[in-house]
Design an enzyme around this catalytic site. Structure first.
Site, PDB file in Angstrom:
ATOM      1  N   GLY B  71       0.806  -1.214   0.000  1.00  0.00           N
ATOM      2  CA  GLY B  71       0.000   0.000   0.000  1.00  0.00           C
ATOM      3  C   GLY B  71       0.840   1.265   0.000  1.00  0.00           C
ATOM      4  CB  CYS B 361       2.859   3.409   9.564  1.00  0.00           C
ATOM      5  SG  CYS B 361       2.165   2.172   8.464  1.00  0.00           S
TER       6      CYS B 361
END
Lengths: 417, 417
Positions: B71, B361
């Site tokens: 992604g 993240c």
């Protein structure tokens, strides 16, 4: 029909041990390595162990291993990353560099040295940096200066030549460890020494030395200190590991700018959820490959020279591309004057033999091999080249079969033309 | 201790069917899809089938599917790719755009619209384009103009707001389909219509609409024509597929420049040996996820609302972040005034529960969630947020257990503070 696979430089099957090493990390230990909980810690631990394993094998530290999606991305990260980190960050300098560009004063432009026969994953980023106008990334491009070194007839880059082209503005030298088409082994350690001395003499502490070691990883010593490299590319696909994963070694203190943005992973140099299974698989494949390299090199060197000897007898007009000895033990690359490389591949395939005309990355394009052309060979010879790359499954019997089939094809060719 | 995994927005386990689908492509059908021989053709065929499978599920054509490493890379490719392709290629124009930059005339600079709560994989590339000085890639940067749209208190971007900020120079609108932290579903189809009409009215045929659909892929309809998107990001890691693979849908006719250079793979838009096993795995995971989306959405919506209802009773001070209904069926994101998000994660983990403070993240950085802040919430509330994301394994029993443990933790918290 039994298949004889001789395109190991294009890709290798995944080793069963590697598949086994990856298995727990698909469905069972699937956590995101960024998670602060048990599943996350377990993933982070496995990722860390993979990093340690690789680091040890190349004489590096774990935080110097940056996992990527493969050799191509690693090469791109090396070239663009060094380029991005080399420039002054101040707006005022920006005008200075632009001005120097418009005045076409090469001496003050940032400079890269690479070789004409590098993989396109290095060459295309260099060409992108050379552009004047706009970059592929939506900004202006001011045209870096890139020196593409000539390659000797034997397919080897001269360290003296690297030395000759070094400038105060040189920020990157990128010379591959072993060429992917002709397998010639480059004097990386010698070049490393030259660069080291140049840096001491000129106090150019920005100069970075990168090597693409994808093809070498199964056969040669990859100790980064012996080689004197600052950056090194390795991938899984060529060493019986999974496709879609690789790493870039980045020596501590060497500055590169990340190219894929959006997360803190990989010491901030490469964003994206870490594919732990693939990283573990890569470490496992690399460990096996480095562990077997001496034995496998010895075995394949005998087979390689046996095949080349047989070829000389059966197809005397065949020309070996690249140095006969300073080449990877698994690589045979020949040109057959008057023959067409693609046609040979197709006819060998019909006889159960898989090989290639050169790099798989360009096999769908109709360009002549830039590697064979870089040796000073004609376009005709380049278009009649064939690459046979052996691997763990290759036997003497395979080669006897190939010699027989191949000489038959070439002789019928001769009769027809 | 039994584990209750509630961080499916961070990553999901690989579905056994997906693992099975990948298996033949590790050691057996391992060929390089660029090879002109049987092993190569077989790989190419599998790759093509994966592309067809995905294309059908989103109403696209196979050559519109560009496989990437995930992604984050897809989002980077969307933003940088559109930016790189949008600019004039002539050197003369280069001076014009630079001149406009130095004169600080915003109106003539290329322009991007995105939202404040997008994933960093979109935001960081936008910020990179905004820079004035040097880019991360070794060229000058002239400062693109980026509009970061405000987000409503309910975590939803207003289509009218997108319309209001469109300019003749806007080349990219990037609005995510569902937010990764709070799960709010964006009116992508409405925005798509606005963009479509704007393009007709202004003849701005350069304008491109991108959506990051990583979180939506398991629950929502991803038909690109219904959505009116030109680019769409999906990855494997969030839909029970492998990590390290994703795709970017690129509508035919939409120009993007490749960001990883060095080979002709993926219609020339993404270089590197194709990881066939991963691509096949992604296609398989996507097929299963899209096939189960209605059933799974219905089941999880009930569980989600059950949990939120229970929470309101047991921890009345808990604040739900994001719209209560226009959110992914698997997402629960709350702030607990006075509590600390990370501490809650650690204490829940000690009780066998895996969840997160927000995006994995950024979990290692100490920044407050930019998503929660974008809702207009205070830093304190942002730092007391917790994301619970359910998945295929989640049961009502799991949620009862979490409710019990969680209220215990919060009550002891209250007693302590």
């Amino acid at each position: 029909m039994k298949r004889v696979y001789l395109d190991h430089a294009a890709t290798t099957p995944v080793d069963p041990h590697v598949e086994e090493a990856m298995r727990p990390f698909w469905g069972e230990h699937f956590g995101n390595a960024g998670g602060l909980y048990e599943e996350g810690r377990r993933a982070k631990e496995a990722l860390g162990q993979a990093r340690i394993k690789i680091a040890k094998l190349i004489g590096a530290r774990p935080d110097e291993i940056i996992f990527t999606s493969g050799g191509t991305e690693s090469d791109n990260l090396a070239v663009f990353g060094v380029a991005g980190a080399a420039l002054p960050g101040k707006k005022s300098d920006f005008f200075g560099v632009l001005k120097s560009d418009f005045e076409d004063s090469k001496a003050s432009k940032p400079h890269i040295i690479t070789a004409k026969f590098e993989h396109h994953a290095v060459l295309h980023p260099c060409q992108e940096l050379e552009k004047l106008g706009f970059s592929a990334r939506g900004g202006p491009a001011f045209g870096w200066d890139v020196t593409y070194l000539e390659v000797g007839e034997d397919g080897i880059v001269s360290p003296e030549n690297v030395k000759r082209f070094l400038r105060p503005e040189t920020v990157l030298v990128s010379i591959m460890y072993a060429n992917n088409e002709i397998g010639t082994i480059q004097p990386v350690a010698e070049i490393g020494k030259i660069i080291h001395n140049h840096k001491l003499e000129t106090k150019n502490d920005k100069l970075v030395f990168h090597t693409d070691a994808c093809q070498a990883a199964g056969y040669l010593d990859l100790n980064v200190n012996n080689l004197g490299v600052d950056l090194m590319t390795v991938n899984g696909s060529k060493i019986y590991g999974p496709k879609g994963v690789g790493f870039l070694y980045v020596r501590r203190g060497v500055k590169i700018s990340p190219q894929i943005l959006g997360g803190v992973q990989e010491m901030g140099l490469r964003a994206g959820t870490e594919p732990v299974a693939l990283n573990v698989g890569l470490a496992s494949a690399f460990e096996i490959a480095q562990g077997e390299k001496e034995k496998e090199s010895a075995r394949l060197t005998v087979l390689r020279d046996y095949f080349i000897g047989g070829l000389e007898k059966k197809i005397p007009k065949a020309v070996l591309n690249g140095h006969p000895i300073k080449r990877l033990p698994n690589n045979i690359n020949i040109s057959i004057p008057g023959a067409n490389g693609e046609e040979m591949v197709v006819r060998l395939d019909a006889n159960g033999i898989a090989c290639s005309t050169g790099s798989a990355c360009t096999s769908e394009s109709s360009e002549s091999s830039h590697v064979i052309l870089a040796l000073g060979r004609s376009k005709k010879l380049a278009d009649s080249s064939l690459r046979l790359t052996m691997g763990r499954s290759t036997t003497k019997g395979d080669l006897d079969y190939v010699l027989k089939v191949f000489s038959g094809i070439i002789n019928s060719y001769g009769a027809r033309n």
